[in-house]
Design a protein around this motif. Structure first.
Motif, PDB file in Angstrom:
ATOM      1  N   LYS A 130      59.084  24.112  38.629  1.00 32.62           N
ATOM      2  CA  LYS A 130      60.341  23.906  37.919  1.00 32.62           C
ATOM      3  C   LYS A 130      60.267  24.498  36.510  1.00 32.62           C
ATOM      4  O   LYS A 130      59.194  24.557  35.914  1.00 32.62           O
ATOM      5  CB  LYS A 130      60.644  22.406  37.809  1.00 32.62           C
ATOM      6  CG  LYS A 130      60.857  21.719  39.151  1.00 32.62           C
ATOM      7  CD  LYS A 130      61.114  20.238  38.943  1.00 32.62           C
ATOM      8  CE  LYS A 130      61.322  19.533  40.264  1.00 32.62           C
ATOM      9  NZ  LYS A 130      61.545  18.062  40.076  1.00 32.62           N
ATOM     10  N   PRO A 131      61.420  24.938  35.961  1.00 35.67           N
ATOM     11  CA  PRO A 131      61.428  25.405  34.574  1.00 35.67           C
ATOM     12  C   PRO A 131      60.955  24.284  33.634  1.00 35.67           C
ATOM     13  O   PRO A 131      61.323  23.123  33.807  1.00 35.67           O
ATOM     14  CB  PRO A 131      62.902  25.753  34.314  1.00 35.67           C
ATOM     15  CG  PRO A 131      63.475  25.998  35.671  1.00 35.67           C
ATOM     16  CD  PRO A 131      62.748  25.066  36.599  1.00 35.67           C
ATOM     17  N   TYR A 132      60.141  24.658  32.680  1.00 35.73           N
ATOM     18  CA  TYR A 132      59.624  23.679  31.717  1.00 35.73           C
ATOM     19  C   TYR A 132      60.726  23.324  30.731  1.00 35.73           C
ATOM     20  O   TYR A 132      61.428  24.205  30.210  1.00 35.73           O
ATOM     21  CB  TYR A 132      58.425  24.268  30.986  1.00 35.73           C
ATOM     22  CG  TYR A 132      57.470  23.231  30.465  1.00 35.73           C
ATOM     23  CD1 TYR A 132      56.491  22.704  31.290  1.00 35.73           C
ATOM     24  CD2 TYR A 132      57.554  22.771  29.161  1.00 35.73           C
ATOM     25  CE1 TYR A 132      55.598  21.748  30.826  1.00 35.73           C
ATOM     26  CE2 TYR A 132      56.672  21.817  28.683  1.00 35.73           C
ATOM     27  CZ  TYR A 132      55.698  21.302  29.516  1.00 35.73           C
ATOM     28  OH  TYR A 132      54.828  20.349  29.054  1.00 35.73           O
ATOM     29  N   GLN A 133      60.908  22.065  30.449  1.00 41.10           N
ATOM     30  CA  GLN A 133      61.990  21.622  29.581  1.00 41.10           C
ATOM     31  C   GLN A 133      61.680  21.908  28.107  1.00 41.10           C
ATOM     32  O   GLN A 133      60.555  21.675  27.649  1.00 41.10           O
ATOM     33  CB  GLN A 133      62.236  20.127  29.770  1.00 41.10           C
ATOM     34  CG  GLN A 133      62.715  19.752  31.164  1.00 41.10           C
ATOM     35  CD  GLN A 133      64.035  20.404  31.507  1.00 41.10           C
ATOM     36  OE1 GLN A 133      65.006  20.310  30.752  1.00 41.10           O
ATOM     37  NE2 GLN A 133      64.082  21.088  32.644  1.00 41.10           N
ATOM     38  N   MET A 134      62.678  22.399  27.388  1.00 37.84           N
ATOM     39  CA  MET A 134      62.503  22.696  25.973  1.00 37.84           C
ATOM     40  C   MET A 134      62.103  21.451  25.182  1.00 37.84           C
ATOM     41  O   MET A 134      61.344  21.531  24.216  1.00 37.84           O
ATOM     42  CB  MET A 134      63.791  23.292  25.405  1.00 37.84           C
ATOM     43  CG  MET A 134      63.623  23.961  24.060  1.00 37.84           C
ATOM     44  SD  MET A 134      65.163  24.613  23.378  1.00 37.84           S
ATOM     45  CE  MET A 134      65.823  25.514  24.763  1.00 37.84           C
ATOM     46  N   SER A 135      62.593  20.303  25.621  1.00 31.93           N
ATOM     47  CA  SER A 135      62.274  19.066  24.906  1.00 31.93           C
ATOM     48  C   SER A 135      60.787  18.724  24.971  1.00 31.93           C
ATOM     49  O   SER A 135      60.286  17.936  24.159  1.00 31.93           O
ATOM     50  CB  SER A 135      63.096  17.912  25.493  1.00 31.93           C
ATOM     51  OG  SER A 135      62.838  17.762  26.882  1.00 31.93           O
ATOM     52  N   ASP A 136      60.070  19.332  25.929  1.00 28.93           N
ATOM     53  CA  ASP A 136      58.636  19.093  26.053  1.00 28.93           C
ATOM     54  C   ASP A 136      57.805  20.140  25.322  1.00 28.93           C
ATOM     55  O   ASP A 136      56.568  20.040  25.290  1.00 28.93           O
ATOM     56  CB  ASP A 136      58.230  19.076  27.531  1.00 28.93           C
ATOM     57  CG  ASP A 136      58.840  17.905  28.289  1.00 28.93           C
ATOM     58  OD1 ASP A 136      58.981  16.830  27.679  1.00 28.93           O
ATOM     59  OD2 ASP A 136      59.180  18.077  29.479  1.00 28.93           O
ATOM     60  N   MET A 137      58.439  21.141  24.758  1.00 26.59           N
ATOM     61  CA  MET A 137      57.724  22.205  24.050  1.00 26.59           C
ATOM     62  C   MET A 137      57.509  21.828  22.585  1.00 26.59           C
ATOM     63  O   MET A 137      58.128  20.901  22.061  1.00 26.59           O
ATOM     64  CB  MET A 137      58.510  23.516  24.135  1.00 26.59           C
ATOM     65  CG  MET A 137      58.694  24.042  25.534  1.00 26.59           C
ATOM     66  SD  MET A 137      59.654  25.591  25.516  1.00 26.59           S
ATOM     67  CE  MET A 137      60.112  25.711  27.249  1.00 26.59           C
ATOM     68  N   PHE A 138      56.667  22.583  21.937  1.00 25.52           N
ATOM     69  CA  PHE A 138      56.368  22.359  20.519  1.00 25.52           C
ATOM     70  C   PHE A 138      55.871  23.666  19.920  1.00 25.52           C
ATOM     71  O   PHE A 138      55.529  24.609  20.644  1.00 25.52           O
ATOM     72  CB  PHE A 138      55.314  21.264  20.351  1.00 25.52           C
ATOM     73  CG  PHE A 138      54.100  21.487  21.202  1.00 25.52           C
ATOM     74  CD1 PHE A 138      53.076  22.345  20.793  1.00 25.52           C
ATOM     75  CD2 PHE A 138      53.968  20.860  22.435  1.00 25.52           C
ATOM     76  CE1 PHE A 138      51.955  22.561  21.580  1.00 25.52           C
ATOM     77  CE2 PHE A 138      52.844  21.079  23.240  1.00 25.52           C
ATOM     78  CZ  PHE A 138      51.841  21.936  22.807  1.00 25.52           C
TER      79      PHE A 138
END
Length: 360
Positions: A130-138
């Motif tokens: 699945k596409p990685y969620q932006m909210s989980d990025m840093f």
């Protein structure tokens, strides 16, 4: 393309400017526009417009790119020195991971970083698919604490821009950089101003570049209200469909085959007489062009045509590969032919031509 013109493109793409924070790009525009302008105007949001009078009794013609690029904003600093962020403009998460970025502080200091996430080793097969969620990025800037990040001057609200170096690809006419959307339209605006200052023009022209296009075409509304033009053009970018996997339904333009004339997008239906006028000039002068449709987006013409009592408007765009990512590609000839087309169109927009376009 001569060296001076390529240097303008490089200067524009190297400038940092996300929606609401376009100062660097505006300064580049002003520097290159002032030698050819009678005056420089600004709307209340920061859009910049160079005015030049050819015939003081002639119609007012407005053509404008936009200053901003897609990017990010710092929203939070974690206790361990990582940075959370919000997207400014439309991003697809899959093009963001492991990409380098730059954060510009209030003092003007530039901090280098990289967008990080969990490594694949710890992800389940289901999560990997699945596409990685932006909210989980840093963003990782090499800091080890919140206090260290703050000592470096970073605060919530600071601008974050993609980092990539301009490159002419392998001695071809393909040009790689960040922010072609929409520094190339801004370059077209500046070059057309220069051309018409040298050749003369039968109108009052306003060459501009708007703020905050990527978050809702906002500067186009205020700048067009300020100019109150008879005719308006948005100079922007469009999707190229010449890469593997793209279908004609998604995009059918090809790099190197000329500027795109938008016959429909989600923000407007172009003025028919103005569209036909531009196409007629392109055909007469054998300037290559491509028809295009954008069903899922729009350009500043979407706000231009609704200003005041309505303004005949059209979007003329440069095709781009890999829009809204760190790395995009244009073709040199498309830029040059867009400049040529817009220059010739504005030359012919005298009082009589504009009256014919506007009559019903």
């Amino acid at each position: 393309m001569d060296k001076r013109e390529e240097e303008l493109l490089i200067e524009l793409v190297n400038a940092k400017g996300v929606p609401g924070n376009e100062d660097e790009v505006r300064a580049v525009f002003k520097k290159h526009a002032e030698p050819f302008a009678d005056s420089i105007l600004y709307d209340g949001l920061g859009s910049i417009i160079a005015k030049r009078t050819g015939d003081k009794e002639g119609p007012k013609i407005y053509f404008s790119g936009h200053l901003d690029e897609v990017g990010f904003m710092v929203t939070q600093i974690t206790e361990t020195g990582f940075i959370k962020f919000e997207a400014l403009g439309g991003w697809w998460e899959q093009v963001m991971l492991a990409q380098q970025v730059q954060i510009k502080t209030r003092s003007g200091k530039v901090i280098h970083g990289v967008i990080g996430s969990k490594p694949p080793h710890v992800l389940t097969p289901e999560v990997r698919s699945k596409p990685y969620q932006m909210s989980d990025m840093f963003i990782d800037i090499g800091a080890s604490s919140e206090e260290m990040v703050e000592e470096w001057g970073i605060r919530p609200g600071d601008m974050v821009t993609p980092y990539i170096e301009y490159r002419r690809m392998n001695e071809t006419k393909f040009l790689l950089a960040k922010a072609w959307d929409n520094r190339v339209g801004t370059a077209v605006s500046l070059k057309v101003l220069e051309n018409l200052a040298e050749s003369g023009h039968p109108n009052i022209l306003f060459a501009g570049s708007d703020v905050q296009e990527e978050v809702g075409l906002r500067g186009a509304q205020t700048s067009t209200n300020l100019v109150d033009p008879d005719i308006a053009f948005a100079l922007d970018t469009g999707t190229a469909g010449d890469t593997p996997g793209m279908t004609p339904k998604e995009a059918d333009s090809k790099l190197g085959e000329g500027p795109q004339i938008l016959i429909y997008d989600a923000s407007m239906i172009p003025h028919k007489k103005l569209k036909d006028f531009v196409i007629g000039i392109a055909e007469e002068l054998n300037i290559p062009f491509q028809y295009t449709v954008i069903t899922g987006g729009g350009t500043d013409a979407g706000r231009m045509h609704l200003a005041r009592n309505g303004v005949p408007s059209l979007a003329i765009t440069v095709p781009v590969r890999y829009l809204h990512s760190h790395t995009s590609v244009i073709h040199e000839d498309d830029y040059l032919n867009t400049v040529k087309l817009v220059t010739e169109v504005v030359k012919r927009l005298d009082k009589e031509a504009v009256c014919k376009i506007k009559e019903y």
